[in-house]
Design a protein around this motif. Structure first.
Motif, PDB file in Angstrom:
ATOM      1  N   HIS A 159      -3.713 -41.228 -34.626  1.00  0.00           N
ATOM      2  CA  HIS A 159      -5.161 -41.402 -34.765  1.00  0.00           C
ATOM      3  C   HIS A 159      -5.644 -40.939 -36.140  1.00  0.00           C
ATOM      4  CE1 HIS A 159      -5.436 -42.506 -30.570  1.00  0.00           C
ATOM      5  NE2 HIS A 159      -4.790 -41.398 -30.236  1.00  0.00           N
ATOM      6  N   ALA A 161      -4.258 -43.562 -38.766  1.00  0.00           N
ATOM      7  CA  ALA A 161      -5.015 -44.811 -38.777  1.00  0.00           C
ATOM      8  C   ALA A 161      -6.243 -44.717 -39.668  1.00  0.00           C
ATOM      9  CB  ALA A 161      -5.433 -45.182 -37.360  1.00  0.00           C
ATOM     10  N   ARG A 162      -6.662 -43.501 -39.965  1.00  0.00           N
ATOM     11  CA  ARG A 162      -7.777 -43.260 -40.882  1.00  0.00           C
ATOM     12  C   ARG A 162      -7.292 -42.761 -42.228  1.00  0.00           C
ATOM     13  NH1 ARG A 162      -8.919 -43.366 -35.909  1.00  0.00           N
ATOM     14  NH2 ARG A 162     -10.985 -43.926 -35.111  1.00  0.00           N
ATOM     15  N   ARG A 169     -12.050 -49.509 -34.276  1.00  0.00           N
ATOM     16  CA  ARG A 169     -10.834 -49.006 -34.916  1.00  0.00           C
ATOM     17  C   ARG A 169      -9.968 -48.230 -33.936  1.00  0.00           C
ATOM     18  NH1 ARG A 169     -11.379 -45.305 -40.145  1.00  0.00           N
ATOM     19  NH2 ARG A 169     -12.065 -47.270 -41.034  1.00  0.00           N
ATOM     20  N   ARG A 179      -7.592 -47.202 -31.055  1.00  0.00           N
ATOM     21  CA  ARG A 179      -6.521 -47.884 -30.341  1.00  0.00           C
ATOM     22  C   ARG A 179      -5.763 -46.877 -29.475  1.00  0.00           C
ATOM     23  NH1 ARG A 179      -9.040 -51.399 -32.335  1.00  0.00           N
ATOM     24  NH2 ARG A 179      -8.367 -53.083 -33.719  1.00  0.00           N
ATOM     25  N   HIS A 206      -2.399 -44.942 -29.010  1.00  0.00           N
ATOM     26  CA  HIS A 206      -1.665 -44.468 -30.184  1.00  0.00           C
ATOM     27  C   HIS A 206      -0.440 -45.318 -30.519  1.00  0.00           C
ATOM     28  CE1 HIS A 206       0.563 -41.893 -27.109  1.00  0.00           C
ATOM     29  NE2 HIS A 206       1.541 -42.514 -27.724  1.00  0.00           N
ATOM     30  N   TYR A 231      -1.358 -48.795 -33.092  1.00  0.00           N
ATOM     31  CA  TYR A 231      -1.740 -48.787 -34.502  1.00  0.00           C
ATOM     32  C   TYR A 231      -0.653 -49.389 -35.378  1.00  0.00           C
ATOM     33  CZ  TYR A 231      -5.542 -45.455 -33.424  1.00  0.00           C
ATOM     34  OH  TYR A 231      -6.648 -44.862 -32.938  1.00  0.00           O
ATOM     35  N   GLU A 232      -1.087 -50.048 -36.441  1.00  0.00           N
ATOM     36  CA  GLU A 232      -0.168 -50.479 -37.479  1.00  0.00           C
ATOM     37  C   GLU A 232      -0.259 -49.472 -38.616  1.00  0.00           C
ATOM     38  OE1 GLU A 232      -0.840 -54.441 -38.727  1.00  0.00           O
ATOM     39  OE2 GLU A 232      -0.771 -55.290 -36.713  1.00  0.00           O
ATOM     40  N   ASP A 233       0.826 -48.745 -38.859  1.00  0.00           N
ATOM     41  CA  ASP A 233       0.790 -47.679 -39.852  1.00  0.00           C
ATOM     42  C   ASP A 233       0.817 -48.308 -41.244  1.00  0.00           C
ATOM     43  OD1 ASP A 233       0.931 -45.350 -41.252  1.00  0.00           O
ATOM     44  OD2 ASP A 233       2.666 -44.561 -40.194  1.00  0.00           O
TER      45      ASP A 233
END
Length: 229
Positions: free
Chosen positions: A100, A103-104, A220, A222, A224, A227-229
């Motif tokens: 999380h 993703a930011r 945004r 999702r 965990h 996510y697309e890193d």
């Protein structure tokens, strides 16, 4: 033991609503404080720190793992200790899934003064998978005021520092220590300490919400593993 007073549902509701007004005021005050924190100036890091981790030697820039922000938890673990600090261990236990934060555009790592061969077995014992580095061969801890000299002896204190990357330039944006860590642990509480914050449209100062060019708010969020890193 002193327990809360027993009252009727009606009396409880009145007391709860009175407290709710204070809670909302505290939330607004916290939002204003977070905005002021994001308005702090930053300092460029021009010293070359070298850490040791699972993949060998690493610089402070390496700890970003290619992301724009980095949160470092200064974990108390002195070179002469056989195990890490209990309170610091409890802090890391409550850190959620790093996907999380990532993703930011924000990486998270623990840093301790103990040599890495001491960190590794303790990390395995605790079952942690988050990045953890040794600052044993640098003065990183001293420079960020978590290893202090008192009456000729070195002492440790817990802390957390935030960094921002602009290409290959690294900037220190914020640090907090001891009681400043009390309310931290969730993804949002950690992001609130960073220069880019939660990257939501409502945050001030304006213009940072689109820093990553990704959808804002719940769009945004999702699971965990999505996510697309």
């Amino acid at each position: 033991m002193s327990l809360p007073e027993i009252v009727s549902r009606h009396e409880w509701r009145a007391a709860r609503e009175a407290l709710l007004a204070k809670e909302k005021a505290a939330t607004r005050a916290r939002d204003a404080l977070n905005a002021e924190r994001r308005g702090l100036p930053m300092v460029e890091i021009d010293k070359e720190y070298v850490f040791e981790g699972g993949d060998g030697k690493a610089t402070l820039l390496d700890l970003f793992e290619g992301r724009q922000q980095l949160i470092v938890y200064h974990f108390m673990f002195a070179p002469e200790w056989d195990a890490g600090c209990r309170s610091c261990s409890a802090f890391l236990d409550q850190i959620g899934h790093l996907a999380h934060l990532r993703a930011r555009g924000t990486s998270f790592a623990a840093v301790s003064r103990a040599p890495y061969p001491k960190i590794l077995p303790f990390k395995a014992r605790m079952g942690w998978t988050l990045p953890w580095y040794s600052s044993y061969i640098t003065d990183f801890n001293e420079d960020f005021e978590v290893t202090l000299e008192h009456e000729g002896e070195l002492t440790e204190r817990p802390g957390l520092s935030c960094f921002l990357r602009e290409r290959d330039r690294v900037f220190h944006t914020y640090s907090t220590y001891e009681r400043g860590l009390d309310c931290l642990g969730s993804t949002t509480s950690l992001l609130d300490l960073t220069a880019l914050g939660r990257q939501e449209e409502w945050e001030e100062p304006a213009g940072r919400a689109s820093a990553l060019g990704a959808p804002m708010g719940s769009e945004r969020l999702r699971y965990h593993d999505e996510y697309e890193d």
